[in-house]
Design an enzyme around this catalytic site. Structure first.
Site, short mmCIF file in Angstrom:
data_model
loop_
_atom_site.label_atom_id
_atom_site.label_comp_id
_atom_site.label_asym_id
_atom_site.label_seq_id
_atom_site.Cartn_x
_atom_site.Cartn_y
_atom_site.Cartn_z
CE1 TYR A 186 -10.25 32.49 32.29
CE2 TYR A 186 -12.01 31.45 33.55
CZ TYR A 186 -10.73 31.43 33.05
OH TYR A 186 -9.89 30.37 33.32
NE ARG A 207 -7.68 38.04 35.67
CZ ARG A 207 -8.32 38.00 36.84
NH1 ARG A 207 -9.14 37.03 37.14
NH2 ARG A 207 -8.12 38.94 37.75
CG ASN A 250 0.44 35.07 27.19
OD1 ASN A 250 0.63 34.16 27.99
ND2 ASN A 250 1.34 35.97 26.88
CG HIS A 278 -3.23 27.58 26.66
ND1 HIS A 278 -2.24 27.77 27.60
CD2 HIS A 278 -3.02 26.33 26.17
CE1 HIS A 278 -1.47 26.69 27.67
NE2 HIS A 278 -1.92 25.80 26.80
CB CYS A 315 -22.56 27.90 22.13
SG CYS A 315 -24.06 27.03 22.63
CB THR A 367 6.37 29.96 28.80
OG1 THR A 367 5.58 28.86 29.24
CG2 THR A 367 7.45 29.50 27.85
N1 APR Z 1 10.36 38.82 31.41
C1 APR Z 1 10.65 37.53 31.13
N2 APR Z 1 10.10 36.48 31.80
C2 APR Z 1 9.26 36.77 32.80
C3 APR Z 1 8.93 38.09 33.18
C4 APR Z 1 9.53 39.15 32.42
N3 APR Z 1 9.26 40.43 32.67
N4 APR Z 1 8.05 38.04 34.22
C5 APR Z 1 7.86 36.75 34.50
N5 APR Z 1 8.58 35.97 33.66
C6 APR Z 1 8.60 34.50 33.57
C7 APR Z 1 8.60 33.79 34.91
O1 APR Z 1 9.93 33.59 35.38
C8 APR Z 1 7.93 32.46 34.54
O2 APR Z 1 8.90 31.52 34.11
O3 APR Z 1 7.42 34.13 32.93
C9 APR Z 1 7.03 32.82 33.37
C10 APR Z 1 5.55 32.85 33.68
O4 APR Z 1 5.15 31.55 34.03
P1 APR Z 1 3.64 31.15 34.29
O5 APR Z 1 3.01 32.16 35.18
O6 APR Z 1 3.62 29.72 34.72
O7 APR Z 1 2.93 31.32 32.86
P2 APR Z 1 2.88 30.36 31.59
O8 APR Z 1 4.15 29.59 31.46
O9 APR Z 1 2.46 31.20 30.46
O10 APR Z 1 1.72 29.38 31.99
C11 APR Z 1 1.34 28.41 31.06
O11 APR Z 1 -0.46 27.62 32.45
O12 APR Z 1 -2.13 28.24 33.92
C12 APR Z 1 -1.85 27.79 32.65
O13 APR Z 1 -3.13 28.03 30.70
C13 APR Z 1 -2.35 28.76 31.62
O14 APR Z 1 -1.31 29.54 29.59
C14 APR Z 1 -1.08 29.25 30.96
C15 APR Z 1 -0.13 28.09 31.16
#
Ligand code: APR
Length: 236
Positions: free
Chosen positions: A56, A59, A92, A109, A117, A177
Protein backbone atom coordinates in the site's frame (compact mmCIF):
# COMPACT_ATOMS: atom_id res chain seq x y z
CA UNK A 1 -34.53 13.72 -15.41
CA UNK A 2 -36.36 16.32 -13.35
CA UNK A 3 -34.75 18.88 -11.06
CA UNK A 4 -35.59 16.77 -8.03
CA UNK A 5 -34.16 13.51 -9.40
CA UNK A 6 -31.47 11.44 -7.74
CA UNK A 7 -28.64 10.06 -9.86
CA UNK A 8 -26.42 7.40 -8.28
CA UNK A 9 -23.02 6.75 -9.87
CA UNK A 10 -20.82 3.77 -8.95
CA UNK A 11 -17.23 3.81 -10.18
CA UNK A 12 -14.56 1.12 -10.22
CA UNK A 13 -10.94 0.73 -11.23
CA UNK A 14 -11.76 1.23 -14.94
CA UNK A 15 -12.39 4.95 -14.44
CA UNK A 16 -8.82 5.44 -13.20
CA UNK A 17 -7.20 3.08 -15.73
CA UNK A 18 -6.58 5.82 -18.30
CA UNK A 19 -4.88 7.87 -15.57
CA UNK A 20 -2.39 5.02 -15.22
CA UNK A 21 -3.72 3.30 -12.07
CA UNK A 22 -3.70 -0.50 -12.48
CA UNK A 23 -7.06 -2.29 -12.41
CA UNK A 24 -7.50 -5.29 -10.11
CA UNK A 25 -8.35 -8.29 -12.22
CA UNK A 26 -5.53 -8.68 -14.68
CA UNK A 27 -5.63 -11.76 -16.92
CA UNK A 28 -3.23 -13.59 -14.58
CA UNK A 29 -5.59 -13.08 -11.60
CA UNK A 30 -2.86 -11.23 -9.70
CA UNK A 31 -2.93 -7.65 -8.45
CA UNK A 32 0.39 -6.07 -9.41
CA UNK A 33 2.07 -9.46 -9.07
CA UNK A 34 0.48 -10.42 -5.72
CA UNK A 35 -2.29 -12.86 -4.84
CA UNK A 36 -5.32 -10.84 -3.72
CA UNK A 37 -5.60 -12.92 -0.51
CA UNK A 38 -2.04 -11.88 0.45
CA UNK A 39 -2.52 -8.12 0.10
CA UNK A 40 -6.26 -7.52 0.37
CA UNK A 41 -7.43 -9.72 3.23
CA UNK A 42 -7.09 -9.43 7.03
CA UNK A 43 -5.48 -12.89 7.13
CA UNK A 44 -2.78 -11.76 4.69
CA UNK A 45 -2.06 -8.72 6.89
CA UNK A 46 -1.84 -10.90 10.02
CA UNK A 47 0.58 -13.27 8.21
CA UNK A 48 2.86 -10.63 6.74
CA UNK A 49 2.18 -7.02 7.77
CA UNK A 50 5.47 -5.80 6.29
CA UNK A 51 4.50 -7.03 2.81
CA UNK A 52 1.03 -5.47 3.05
CA UNK A 53 2.43 -2.12 4.24
CA UNK A 54 4.97 -2.14 1.43
CA UNK A 55 2.22 -2.91 -1.09
CA UNK A 56 0.00 0.00 0.00
CA UNK A 57 2.98 2.35 0.47
CA UNK A 58 3.76 1.83 -3.20
CA UNK A 59 0.13 2.47 -4.20
CA UNK A 60 -0.07 5.57 -1.96
CA UNK A 61 3.23 6.92 -3.30
CA UNK A 62 2.09 6.18 -6.85
CA UNK A 63 -0.84 8.57 -6.50
CA UNK A 64 1.61 11.47 -6.74
CA UNK A 65 2.45 10.42 -10.30
CA UNK A 66 -1.10 10.17 -11.69
CA UNK A 67 -3.67 12.80 -12.61
CA UNK A 68 -7.47 12.74 -12.84
CA UNK A 69 -8.81 12.23 -16.36
CA UNK A 70 -11.74 13.51 -18.42
CA UNK A 71 -14.13 10.97 -16.85
CA UNK A 72 -13.39 12.09 -13.25
CA UNK A 73 -13.73 15.72 -14.37
CA UNK A 74 -17.04 15.09 -16.15
CA UNK A 75 -18.53 13.56 -12.99
CA UNK A 76 -17.39 16.61 -10.99
CA UNK A 77 -19.16 18.79 -13.58
CA UNK A 78 -22.30 16.69 -13.14
CA UNK A 79 -22.17 17.10 -9.37
CA UNK A 80 -21.70 20.85 -9.74
CA UNK A 81 -24.30 21.54 -12.47
CA UNK A 82 -27.08 18.98 -12.01
CA UNK A 83 -29.91 20.61 -10.06
CA UNK A 84 -30.99 17.37 -8.37
CA UNK A 85 -28.96 15.01 -6.20
CA UNK A 86 -25.84 13.22 -7.48
CA UNK A 87 -24.53 10.49 -5.17
CA UNK A 88 -21.04 9.42 -6.24
CA UNK A 89 -19.89 6.09 -4.82
CA UNK A 90 -16.47 4.70 -5.66
CA UNK A 91 -14.83 1.37 -4.98
CA UNK A 92 -11.51 3.04 -5.74
CA UNK A 93 -9.05 3.86 -2.98
CA UNK A 94 -7.33 6.58 -5.02
CA UNK A 95 -8.13 10.30 -4.67
CA UNK A 96 -8.73 11.04 -8.36
CA UNK A 97 -12.43 11.93 -7.97
CA UNK A 98 -11.55 14.56 -5.35
CA UNK A 99 -8.65 15.89 -7.41
CA UNK A 100 -10.93 15.93 -10.47
CA UNK A 101 -13.17 18.38 -8.60
CA UNK A 102 -15.80 16.18 -6.91
CA UNK A 103 -16.89 17.64 -3.61
CA UNK A 104 -18.69 14.63 -2.19
CA UNK A 105 -17.46 11.06 -2.71
CA UNK A 106 -18.38 7.89 -0.81
CA UNK A 107 -15.29 5.65 -0.68
CA UNK A 108 -17.01 2.36 0.09
CA UNK A 109 -13.70 0.42 0.06
CA UNK A 110 -11.67 2.99 2.01
CA UNK A 111 -8.88 5.34 0.96
CA UNK A 112 -5.11 5.08 0.50
CA UNK A 113 -4.72 8.44 2.22
CA UNK A 114 -6.19 7.20 5.50
CA UNK A 115 -4.98 4.81 8.20
CA UNK A 116 -6.92 3.17 11.01
CA UNK A 117 -5.76 1.98 14.40
CA UNK A 118 -7.02 -1.53 15.12
CA UNK A 119 -6.69 -0.85 18.87
CA UNK A 120 -8.57 2.46 19.31
CA UNK A 121 -10.34 2.45 15.85
CA UNK A 122 -9.42 6.09 15.14
CA UNK A 123 -9.04 6.92 11.44
CA UNK A 124 -6.45 9.53 10.39
CA UNK A 125 -5.34 11.21 7.16
CA UNK A 126 -2.01 9.70 6.05
CA UNK A 127 0.27 10.89 3.24
CA UNK A 128 3.57 9.06 3.85
CA UNK A 129 4.81 5.47 4.18
CA UNK A 130 3.44 3.31 6.99
CA UNK A 131 5.13 0.37 8.73
CA UNK A 132 4.55 -2.03 11.61
CA UNK A 133 6.96 -0.23 13.96
CA UNK A 134 4.86 2.94 14.10
CA UNK A 135 2.68 3.91 17.05
CA UNK A 136 -0.87 5.28 16.93
CA UNK A 137 -0.85 8.99 17.84
CA UNK A 138 -4.07 8.55 19.77
CA UNK A 139 -3.59 5.45 21.95
CA UNK A 140 0.23 5.12 21.49
CA UNK A 141 0.01 1.38 20.70
CA UNK A 142 2.78 0.17 18.40
CA UNK A 143 2.01 -1.93 15.32
CA UNK A 144 -1.74 -1.40 15.24
CA UNK A 145 -1.96 1.07 12.34
CA UNK A 146 -3.25 -0.39 9.08
CA UNK A 147 -4.29 1.07 5.74
CA UNK A 148 -7.93 2.16 5.95
CA UNK A 149 -8.86 -0.16 3.09
CA UNK A 150 -11.85 -2.51 3.17
CA UNK A 151 -10.39 -5.96 2.52
CA UNK A 152 -12.13 -9.16 1.46
CA UNK A 153 -14.37 -10.43 4.24
CA UNK A 154 -14.84 -6.91 5.70
CA UNK A 155 -17.96 -4.75 5.51
CA UNK A 156 -17.81 -1.79 3.09
CA UNK A 157 -18.32 1.72 4.43
CA UNK A 158 -21.56 3.72 4.40
CA UNK A 159 -23.81 0.88 3.28
CA UNK A 160 -26.91 2.45 4.90
CA UNK A 161 -26.38 5.73 3.02
CA UNK A 162 -25.73 3.82 -0.21
CA UNK A 163 -28.81 1.60 0.06
CA UNK A 164 -31.02 4.55 0.82
CA UNK A 165 -29.65 6.48 -2.21
CA UNK A 166 -30.20 3.44 -4.46
CA UNK A 167 -33.85 3.19 -3.44
CA UNK A 168 -34.56 6.81 -4.44
CA UNK A 169 -32.43 6.77 -7.63
CA UNK A 170 -34.09 7.59 -10.97
CA UNK A 171 -30.85 6.74 -12.77
CA UNK A 172 -28.06 4.37 -11.74
CA UNK A 173 -24.77 4.35 -13.65
CA UNK A 174 -21.89 1.87 -13.11
CA UNK A 175 -18.60 2.95 -14.66
CA UNK A 176 -15.48 0.79 -15.09
CA UNK A 177 -16.33 -1.97 -12.66
CA UNK A 178 -16.18 -5.69 -13.42
CA UNK A 179 -19.16 -6.76 -11.30
CA UNK A 180 -17.09 -9.45 -9.57
CA UNK A 181 -17.23 -8.04 -6.06
CA UNK A 182 -20.35 -7.82 -3.89
CA UNK A 183 -22.13 -5.88 -2.49
CA UNK A 184 -21.27 -3.31 -5.23
CA UNK A 185 -22.08 -5.81 -8.01
CA UNK A 186 -25.64 -6.06 -6.62
CA UNK A 187 -26.38 -2.30 -6.66
CA UNK A 188 -27.81 -2.49 -10.19
CA UNK A 189 -30.49 -4.92 -8.95
CA UNK A 190 -31.45 -2.75 -5.96
CA UNK A 191 -31.70 0.35 -8.17
CA UNK A 192 -33.72 -1.48 -10.80
CA UNK A 193 -36.14 -2.90 -8.22
CA UNK A 194 -36.68 0.67 -7.03
CA UNK A 195 -37.59 1.76 -10.57
CA UNK A 196 -34.30 3.34 -11.73
CA UNK A 197 -33.05 3.28 -15.30
CA UNK A 198 -29.64 1.58 -15.26
CA UNK A 199 -26.63 2.30 -17.49
CA UNK A 200 -23.28 0.50 -17.64
CA UNK A 201 -20.16 2.21 -19.00
CA UNK A 202 -17.29 -0.18 -19.64
CA UNK A 203 -14.81 -0.93 -22.39
CA UNK A 204 -15.75 -4.64 -22.25
CA UNK A 205 -18.68 -6.88 -21.36
CA UNK A 206 -18.87 -7.71 -17.63
CA UNK A 207 -20.39 -10.40 -15.39
CA UNK A 208 -23.40 -8.14 -14.80
CA UNK A 209 -23.83 -6.41 -18.19
CA UNK A 210 -27.07 -8.30 -18.82
CA UNK A 211 -28.69 -6.63 -15.80
CA UNK A 212 -28.48 -3.08 -17.22
CA UNK A 213 -31.08 -1.30 -19.39
CA UNK A 214 -28.41 0.37 -21.48
CA UNK A 215 -24.71 -0.18 -22.13
CA UNK A 216 -22.15 2.34 -23.36
CA UNK A 217 -19.09 0.48 -24.61
CA UNK A 218 -15.75 2.26 -24.82
CA UNK A 219 -13.12 4.01 -22.74
CA UNK A 220 -14.44 5.95 -19.76
CA UNK A 221 -12.72 9.17 -20.90
CA UNK A 222 -14.87 9.13 -24.06
CA UNK A 223 -18.13 7.70 -22.77
CA UNK A 224 -18.50 9.49 -19.42
CA UNK A 225 -18.30 13.08 -20.78
CA UNK A 226 -20.93 12.09 -23.40
CA UNK A 227 -23.19 10.62 -20.74
CA UNK A 228 -22.79 13.68 -18.51
CA UNK A 229 -23.68 15.98 -21.43
CA UNK A 230 -26.86 13.95 -21.87
CA UNK A 231 -27.70 14.01 -18.15
CA UNK A 232 -27.27 17.79 -18.05
CA UNK A 233 -29.11 18.44 -21.31
CA UNK A 234 -32.57 18.23 -19.79
CA UNK A 235 -31.81 20.09 -16.63
CA UNK A 236 -33.93 23.25 -17.05
N1 APR B 1 -12.84 2.52 -19.55
C1 APR B 1 -13.92 1.82 -19.11
N2 APR B 1 -13.81 0.63 -18.46
C2 APR B 1 -12.59 0.13 -18.28
C3 APR B 1 -11.42 0.78 -18.73
C4 APR B 1 -11.58 2.04 -19.39
N3 APR B 1 -10.55 2.75 -19.84
N4 APR B 1 -10.33 0.02 -18.38
C5 APR B 1 -10.81 -1.06 -17.76
N5 APR B 1 -12.17 -1.02 -17.69
C6 APR B 1 -13.07 -1.96 -17.03
C7 APR B 1 -12.71 -3.42 -17.23
O1 APR B 1 -13.32 -3.94 -18.40
C8 APR B 1 -13.30 -4.04 -15.95
O2 APR B 1 -14.66 -4.42 -16.17
O3 APR B 1 -12.98 -1.71 -15.66
C9 APR B 1 -13.26 -2.91 -14.94
C10 APR B 1 -12.21 -3.07 -13.85
O4 APR B 1 -12.52 -4.20 -13.09
P1 APR B 1 -11.73 -4.61 -11.78
O5 APR B 1 -10.27 -4.53 -12.05
O6 APR B 1 -12.30 -5.90 -11.31
O7 APR B 1 -12.05 -3.43 -10.74
P2 APR B 1 -13.31 -3.17 -9.80
O8 APR B 1 -14.57 -3.65 -10.45
O9 APR B 1 -13.24 -1.75 -9.40
O10 APR B 1 -12.97 -4.09 -8.57
C11 APR B 1 -13.85 -4.07 -7.49
O11 APR B 1 -12.47 -5.55 -6.19
O12 APR B 1 -10.30 -6.14 -5.65
C12 APR B 1 -11.45 -5.53 -5.21
O13 APR B 1 -11.70 -3.91 -3.54
C13 APR B 1 -11.20 -4.10 -4.84
O14 APR B 1 -12.52 -2.13 -5.27
C14 APR B 1 -12.03 -3.33 -5.85
C15 APR B 1 -13.13 -4.31 -6.18
Amino acid sequence: MSNASTIVILTGAGISAESGVATFRAADGLWEGHRIEDVAAPEGFARNPALVHQFYNLRRGGLKTVQPNAAHEALARLQRDFPGEVVLITQNVDDLHERGGSSSVIHMHGELHKVRCTACTVVREWETDLDETMACEGCHTVGTLRPDIVWFGEVPYEMDTIESALTRAKLFVAIGTSGHVYPAAGFVRIAQMSGAVTVEVNNAETEVSFAFNKRMTGPATEQVPKLVDWMLSGKS
